[in-house]
Design a protein around this motif. Structure first.
Motif, PDB file in Angstrom:
ATOM      1  N   LEU A 154      48.265 -38.516 -39.522  1.00 25.64           N
ATOM      2  CA  LEU A 154      47.971 -37.167 -40.220  1.00 25.64           C
ATOM      3  C   LEU A 154      47.982 -36.120 -38.924  1.00 25.64           C
ATOM      4  O   LEU A 154      48.661 -35.020 -39.142  1.00 25.64           O
ATOM      5  CB  LEU A 154      46.819 -36.846 -40.806  1.00 25.64           C
ATOM      6  CG  LEU A 154      46.539 -35.748 -41.378  1.00 25.64           C
ATOM      7  CD1 LEU A 154      47.655 -35.609 -42.808  1.00 25.64           C
ATOM      8  CD2 LEU A 154      45.156 -35.784 -42.505  1.00 25.64           C
TER       9      LEU A 154
ATOM     10  N   VAL B 229      53.611 -36.807 -42.222  1.00 19.96           N
ATOM     11  CA  VAL B 229      52.928 -36.906 -43.398  1.00 19.96           C
ATOM     12  C   VAL B 229      53.704 -36.935 -44.534  1.00 19.96           C
ATOM     13  O   VAL B 229      54.946 -36.286 -44.657  1.00 19.96           O
ATOM     14  CB  VAL B 229      52.090 -35.635 -43.485  1.00 19.96           C
ATOM     15  CG1 VAL B 229      51.592 -35.106 -44.983  1.00 19.96           C
ATOM     16  CG2 VAL B 229      51.154 -35.300 -42.476  1.00 19.96           C
TER      17      VAL B 229
ATOM     18  N   PHE C  83      47.902 -38.423 -47.823  1.00 19.36           N
ATOM     19  CA  PHE C  83      48.875 -37.820 -47.058  1.00 19.36           C
ATOM     20  C   PHE C  83      49.655 -38.784 -45.948  1.00 19.36           C
ATOM     21  O   PHE C  83      50.342 -38.303 -45.411  1.00 19.36           O
ATOM     22  CB  PHE C  83      48.087 -36.980 -46.000  1.00 19.36           C
ATOM     23  CG  PHE C  83      47.646 -35.615 -46.929  1.00 19.36           C
ATOM     24  CD1 PHE C  83      48.251 -34.490 -47.094  1.00 19.36           C
ATOM     25  CD2 PHE C  83      46.109 -35.576 -47.096  1.00 19.36           C
ATOM     26  CE1 PHE C  83      47.823 -33.587 -47.804  1.00 19.36           C
ATOM     27  CE2 PHE C  83      45.685 -34.525 -47.837  1.00 19.36           C
ATOM     28  CZ  PHE C  83      46.601 -33.391 -48.159  1.00 19.36           C
ATOM     29  N   VAL C  84      49.220 -40.022 -46.014  1.00 14.46           N
ATOM     30  CA  VAL C  84      49.818 -41.008 -45.204  1.00 14.46           C
ATOM     31  C   VAL C  84      51.291 -41.496 -45.542  1.00 14.46           C
ATOM     32  O   VAL C  84      51.388 -41.972 -46.772  1.00 14.46           O
ATOM     33  CB  VAL C  84      48.894 -41.982 -44.648  1.00 14.46           C
ATOM     34  CG1 VAL C  84      49.501 -42.938 -43.752  1.00 14.46           C
ATOM     35  CG2 VAL C  84      47.638 -41.252 -44.058  1.00 14.46           C
TER      36      VAL C  84
END
Length: 120
Positions: free
Chosen positions: A52, A57, A117-118
């Motif tokens: 992140l 992302v 978010f990964v």
């Protein structure tokens, strides 16, 4: 992470004392304890946190929406849950009455936040 754990333990003991004294600091201490646990959950996903920070992302909406809902729910102090629902035998409101359960859900929300978010 050890520093966060020491903050959570110290905050927990202060929270227990505030509950016994019926102090006005209970709301502030509950929110701080939730925040420490949320940050602990974020740090548990340290590999995802590195991705992140490096801006690799990919947003996962299917995980982000439940995470946001859970985050909103956990940051509501348990005094309000008692005020709204009272102390009953129903499972749903009683989940949020114990600070330990709230802390577990806070760690889960922090972990889910990073995972949403990964790239996988």
């Amino acid at each position: 992470m050890i520093i966060l754990l020491s903050f959570m333990v110290g905050n927990y003991f202060d929270l227990q004392i505030s509950w016994q004294r019926a102090s006005e600091d209970v709301l502030k201490l509950q929110i701080m304890m939730t925040l420490w646990a949320f940050l602990f959950g974020i740090l548990m996903e340290w590999k995802g946190l590195v991705e992140l920070i490096e801006r690799r992302v990919k947003l996962n909406w299917k995980l982000l929406i439940p995470t946001v809902v859970l985050s909103v729910i956990i940051f509501i102090p348990n005094i309000y849950w008692v005020k709204w629902y009272g102390i009953s035998q129903d499972l749903y409101p009683n989940i949020f009455l114990l600070p330990e359960t709230n802390m577990i859900l806070s760690v889960l929300a922090g972990t889910m936040f990073v995972r949403s978010f990964v790239k996988k």
